[in-house]
Design an enzyme around this catalytic site. Structure first.
Site: not given
Ligand code: HOZ
Length: 429
Positions: A144, A239, A267
């Site tokens: 994702y 990622d 994050k």
């Protein structure tokens, strides 16, 4: 457990937001039942509107690695707040955070701050396409990378939680430019490169997948990706939105000792405020506007509060902090496996520092197919039993759990006591 105030707030939210939420996984659709509405958080704990307290293993889906409302993060945000919330001009907190990130990830020679991981991946892919003059991108099943059009193909996280194949609204001719391949499968990716060769702009990969649960890549697989991308002059994009500064001081790229061409972050580098970033080799980043023609911009990019929160969080993350987080992660993982075993339940707990997943399956899952073959119904029952005992996991079998520096022996003990009850209940159904 009292639930009235939370239930009322959710009832209202359902009138206001699709599914009552502002991000799909929060809606409890796959685990069933009603989401709990939180009121406050501190250290490893969340407190809901009815005053119930939970040991939190979501950590805002990763950013709260120092624990909720860490005093030094709060203090530095307050100091910045007094100086200004957002300027829309260059400001020093951007430099400070960038330098800290680059000192920990030396392969990032230049960086661009954005507002979310989604935005960062979208921009990194645009850059990769522009820099190579190619259009195809390769990702991995269950990976994702946010919700931009190109990466919503065979995606993990909410897409798999809701059982959606892909997303309507993504133009077919764009989706056709994305190829999704089995994770941890050297042959599958080799075949794609042999077939598409110089058409491939980039491979985008979570070096430790965290959106089909926690599935670490094998070193051999990541090395293979590096070799193939180099051979065919495609870019390798890591990622690290989830793994960046979670799994160690230098992220997953440091752990595996592999140099990506571009790195995507989010994050933790925002310390709980909205941030994303992408960066990498200088000659690539030179293509980004205004140095180059690849356009990317944002009103709130480099927001001083977010930069400050991110830096304050990174400053708390020393080698010792990671050892402590790893220690608790390991204790939890082996505790879950032992307790499940004692109730004749087979689980496989995957883990890296600060991240783990409990899969109801005999053998350790290595890819999305393995994850989908695990007993999701059992996970859902386990989730509810833990929640009722005040232990908060992500409401989906496809999400990882996060351990912070504020989790300790006490929280681990209480979590494992609750697991004893949960596995005992499961063994009777
Ligand atoms: N996509 C996030 C987890 N992988 C969920 C974010 C949220 O619901 O807050």
């Amino acid at each position: 457990m009292k639930k009235n105030l939370s239930a009322n707030a959710m009832k209202e939210a359902k009138e206001l937001f699709p599914g009552g939420v502002n991000s799909p996984v929060r809606a409890f659709q796959s685990v069933g039942g009603e989401p709990v509405v939180m009121d406050s958080a501190s250290g490893p704990f969340l407190k809901d509107l009815d005053g119930n307290i939970y040991i939190d293993y979501i950590g805002s889906w990763g950013p709260m690695i120092a624990g909720h409302n860490h005093p030094s993060v709060v203090k530095k945000i307050e100091q910045q707040l007094k100086k200004g919330i957002s300027f829309g001009t260059p400001a020093q907190p951007e430099n400070h955070l960038a330098k800290e990130i680059m000192s920990r990830m030396p392969y990032i020679e230049k960086i661009r701050m954005v507002n979310s991981g989604t935005e960062a991946v979208m921009s990194a892919i645009r850059l990769a396409r522009a820099a190579t003059g190619r259009e195809l991108i390769v990702k991995f099943d269950g990976g994702y990378h946010g919700h931009s059009d190109s990466v919503l193909v065979e995606a993990g996280s909410g897409i798999s939680t809701l059982g959606l194949p892909d997303s309507p609204g993504v133009p077919r001719n764009l989706a056709e430019k994305s190829i999704s391949v089995a994770y941890n499968d050297n042959e599958a990716i080799q075949q794609v490169f042999e077939e598409k060769r110089e058409e491939i702009a980039c491979v985008v990969v979570e070096p430790i997948a965290g959106n089909m649960g926690c599935i670490p890549a094998s070193t051999d697989f990541l090395k293979h990706l590096r070799l193939l991308t180099t051979k065919y002059s495609a870019l390798l994009i890591f990622d690290e939105v989830m793994t960046g500064f979670r799994v160690g001081t230098n992220g997953a790229q440091g752990l595996y000792n592999i140099q990506p061409d571009l790195t995507v972050l989010g994050k933790i580098i925002g310390g709980g405020l909205p941030v994303g970033a992408f960066g990498g080799k200088r000659h690539l980043m030179r293509e980004v506007a205004p140095d180059g023609p690849v356009y990317q911009a944002g009103t709130l990019s480099g927001n001083p509060l977010a930069m400050t929160a991110g830096l304050a969080t990174l400053e708390l993350l020393t080698g010792e902090t990671y050892s402590e987080i790893w220690k608790q992660t390991q204790k939890l993982a082996s505790g879950f496996e032992e307790i499940a075993e004692s109730h004749s339940i087979k689980v496989s707990v995957t883990k890296v520092c600060g991240m783990f997943s409990i899969f109801f399956t005999k053998s350790t899952p290595r890819n999305f197919l393995d994850v989908k073959a695990s007993d999701i119904g059992r996970f859902n029952r386990f989730f509810h039993s833990m929640l009722n005992q005040g232990i908060y996991f992500g409401p989906s079998a496809y999400e990882a759990a996060f351990v912070s520096a504020s989790h300790n022996e006490e929280t681990t003990k209480k979590t494992l006591q609750a697991a004893e009850t949960a596995f005992s209940e499961l063994s009777q159904t």
